[in-house]
Design a protein around this motif. Structure first.
Motif, PDB file in Angstrom:
ATOM      1  N   VAL A 125      10.293  26.903  55.470  1.00  0.00           N
ATOM      2  CA  VAL A 125       8.928  27.441  55.387  1.00  0.00           C
ATOM      3  C   VAL A 125       8.784  28.201  54.064  1.00  0.00           C
ATOM      4  N   ILE A 126       7.682  27.909  53.354  1.00  0.00           N
ATOM      5  CA  ILE A 126       7.481  28.536  52.031  1.00  0.00           C
ATOM      6  C   ILE A 126       6.678  29.833  52.178  1.00  0.00           C
ATOM      7  N   HIS A 127       7.174  30.895  51.567  1.00  0.00           N
ATOM      8  CA  HIS A 127       6.487  32.192  51.549  1.00  0.00           C
ATOM      9  C   HIS A 127       6.141  32.537  50.105  1.00  0.00           C
ATOM     10  N   TYR A 128       4.962  33.155  49.941  1.00  0.00           N
ATOM     11  CA  TYR A 128       4.471  33.433  48.588  1.00  0.00           C
ATOM     12  C   TYR A 128       4.508  34.931  48.267  1.00  0.00           C
ATOM     13  N   THR A 129       4.700  35.221  46.980  1.00  0.00           N
ATOM     14  CA  THR A 129       4.728  36.617  46.528  1.00  0.00           C
ATOM     15  C   THR A 129       3.894  36.763  45.249  1.00  0.00           C
ATOM     16  N   ASP A 130       3.637  38.023  44.869  1.00  0.00           N
ATOM     17  CA  ASP A 130       2.785  38.306  43.701  1.00  0.00           C
ATOM     18  C   ASP A 130       3.486  38.060  42.366  1.00  0.00           C
ATOM     19  N   SER A 131       4.809  38.008  42.366  1.00  0.00           N
ATOM     20  CA  SER A 131       5.540  37.754  41.115  1.00  0.00           C
ATOM     21  C   SER A 131       6.861  37.069  41.460  1.00  0.00           C
ATOM     22  N   LYS A 132       7.481  36.509  40.442  1.00  0.00           N
ATOM     23  CA  LYS A 132       8.784  35.861  40.656  1.00  0.00           C
ATOM     24  C   LYS A 132       9.850  36.924  40.924  1.00  0.00           C
ATOM     25  N   TYR A 133       9.649  38.092  40.352  1.00  0.00           N
ATOM     26  CA  TYR A 133      10.567  39.208  40.625  1.00  0.00           C
ATOM     27  C   TYR A 133      10.537  39.549  42.126  1.00  0.00           C
ATOM     28  N   LEU A 134       9.317  39.655  42.674  1.00  0.00           N
ATOM     29  CA  LEU A 134       9.188  39.982  44.102  1.00  0.00           C
ATOM     30  C   LEU A 134       9.697  38.840  44.986  1.00  0.00           C
ATOM     31  N   ALA A 135       9.584  37.610  44.495  1.00  0.00           N
ATOM     32  CA  ALA A 135      10.117  36.467  45.271  1.00  0.00           C
ATOM     33  C   ALA A 135      11.612  36.677  45.506  1.00  0.00           C
ATOM     34  N   TYR A 136      12.308  37.135  44.478  1.00  0.00           N
ATOM     35  CA  TYR A 136      13.755  37.350  44.602  1.00  0.00           C
ATOM     36  C   TYR A 136      14.063  38.534  45.534  1.00  0.00           C
ATOM     37  N   GLN A 137      13.253  39.607  45.407  1.00  0.00           N
ATOM     38  CA  GLN A 137      13.471  40.779  46.287  1.00  0.00           C
ATOM     39  C   GLN A 137      13.273  40.382  47.754  1.00  0.00           C
ATOM     40  N   ASN A 138      12.220  39.616  48.038  1.00  0.00           N
ATOM     41  CA  ASN A 138      11.926  39.223  49.424  1.00  0.00           C
ATOM     42  C   ASN A 138      12.965  38.232  49.956  1.00  0.00           C
ATOM     43  N   TYR A 139      13.398  37.335  49.089  1.00  0.00           N
ATOM     44  CA  TYR A 139      14.453  36.362  49.462  1.00  0.00           C
ATOM     45  C   TYR A 139      15.720  37.105  49.889  1.00  0.00           C
ATOM     46  N   LYS A 140      16.065  38.158  49.123  1.00  0.00           N
ATOM     47  CA  LYS A 140      17.273  38.924  49.459  1.00  0.00           C
ATOM     48  C   LYS A 140      17.080  39.678  50.766  1.00  0.00           C
ATOM     49  N   ALA A 141      15.912  40.336  50.902  1.00  0.00           N
ATOM     50  CA  ALA A 141      15.662  41.156  52.093  1.00  0.00           C
ATOM     51  C   ALA A 141      15.640  40.293  53.354  1.00  0.00           C
ATOM     52  N   ALA A 142      15.125  39.069  53.228  1.00  0.00           N
ATOM     53  CA  ALA A 142      14.986  38.199  54.413  1.00  0.00           C
ATOM     54  C   ALA A 142      16.229  37.340  54.631  1.00  0.00           C
ATOM     55  N   ASN A 143      17.195  37.418  53.729  1.00  0.00           N
ATOM     56  CA  ASN A 143      18.368  36.552  53.803  1.00  0.00           C
ATOM     57  C   ASN A 143      17.951  35.082  53.879  1.00  0.00           C
ATOM     58  N   ALA A 144      16.981  34.742  53.042  1.00  0.00           N
ATOM     59  CA  ALA A 144      16.359  33.414  53.095  1.00  0.00           C
ATOM     60  C   ALA A 144      17.233  32.367  52.411  1.00  0.00           C
ATOM     61  N   ARG A 145      16.802  31.094  52.528  1.00  0.00           N
ATOM     62  CA  ARG A 145      17.629  30.000  52.005  1.00  0.00           C
ATOM     63  C   ARG A 145      17.380  29.688  50.525  1.00  0.00           C
ATOM     64  N   TYR A 146      16.112  29.776  50.097  1.00  0.00           N
ATOM     65  CA  TYR A 146      15.796  29.385  48.715  1.00  0.00           C
ATOM     66  C   TYR A 146      14.907  30.417  48.030  1.00  0.00           C
ATOM     67  N   VAL A 147      15.011  30.461  46.711  1.00  0.00           N
ATOM     68  CA  VAL A 147      14.072  31.261  45.914  1.00  0.00           C
ATOM     69  C   VAL A 147      13.926  30.613  44.537  1.00  0.00           C
ATOM     70  N   ILE A 148      12.707  30.722  43.993  1.00  0.00           N
ATOM     71  CA  ILE A 148      12.522  30.431  42.568  1.00  0.00           C
ATOM     72  C   ILE A 148      12.189  31.744  41.890  1.00  0.00           C
ATOM     73  N   THR A 149      12.977  32.089  40.885  1.00  0.00           N
ATOM     74  CA  THR A 149      12.780  33.350  40.176  1.00  0.00           C
ATOM     75  C   THR A 149      13.294  33.189  38.752  1.00  0.00           C
ATOM     76  N   ASN A 150      13.186  34.240  37.954  1.00  0.00           N
ATOM     77  CA  ASN A 150      13.764  34.187  36.608  1.00  0.00           C
ATOM     78  C   ASN A 150      15.277  34.372  36.708  1.00  0.00           C
ATOM     79  N   GLN A 151      15.967  33.608  35.894  1.00  0.00           N
ATOM     80  CA  GLN A 151      17.438  33.672  35.867  1.00  0.00           C
ATOM     81  C   GLN A 151      17.940  35.104  35.672  1.00  0.00           C
TER      82      GLN A 151
END
Ligand SMILES: O=C(O)C(=O)C[C@]1(C(=O)O)C=C[C@@H](O)C=C1
Length: 181
Positions: A125-151
């Motif tokens: 399931v895809i979840h959206y965030t306001d920035s790529k930085y926040l995508a990484y923070q939410n991915y970590k907090a949720a222990n999710a499977r995938y993220v696209i963010t800045n290296q």
């Protein structure tokens, strides 16, 4: 001159604003906001200031993209210049053995994620965030499977793998917020 754009400092928007600032020596101050919609809502308070946004922008709150902003605010925004400035490299990271079938991305980069998930027939399931930085923070907090963010945001753990790397070009638009007539 004040430029309003998306924060925090880890965003590509801040990077693009800094690039513009260094190419135009003078009195430029950059003001960062949690989301572009927050700037748009307050255009009246920022009359005379500047607004920087990528052409790829898509909102994660409503059906709103760069074209909608450009045409909705024709009377309030003057396009001063556009410039090409590549994004900081992006990565698609996978957490091996993740318990949450979830993937985090900014809406602008969702096509990269969808292409990848389709290629491996993954139904996360895809979840959206306001920035790529926040995508990484939410991915970590949720222990999710995938993220696209800045290296540069990523600290890779033993159970994480970079599946894809991208180096997209981007067009950045600098508007002046006009005074109400
Ligand atoms: O997330 C960031 O780093 C941003 O600066 C935002 C943003 C955008 O709004 O489109 C900038 C460029 C990319 O297209 C993805 C995200």
């Amino acid at each position: 001159m004040i430029i309003h754009t998306l924060g925090p400092e880890a965003t590509d928007s801040y990077r693009a604003a800094r690039y513009y600032q260094s190419a135009h020596p003078g009195d430029i101050r950059i003001v960062l906001h949690d989301c572009f919609e927050g700037i748009i809502e307050h255009f009246d308070d920022y009359q005379g200031d500047y607004f920087m946004i990528p052409a790829a922008f898509k909102s994660c709150h409503e059906h709103l993209d760069w074209a909608d902003i450009h045409y909705t605010h024709l009377d309030q925004l003057k396009l001063v210049t556009c410039f090409c400035y590549a994004l900081d490299p992006l990565v698609l990271v996978r957490r091996l053995g993740a318990t949450m079938d979830a993937a985090y991305t900014h809406p602008s980069t969702v096509a990269l994620l969808k292409n990848y998930l389709r290629s491996i027939q993954d139904q996360s399931v895809i979840h959206y965030t306001d920035s790529k930085y926040l995508a990484y923070q939410n991915y970590k907090a949720a222990n999710a499977r995938y993220v696209i963010t800045n290296q540069k945001n990523v600290q890779l753990g033993n159970n994480e793998k970079v599946e894809r790397t991208y180096t997209p070009d981007m067009v950045w638009c600098l508007y002046q917020i006009l005074k109400n007539r």
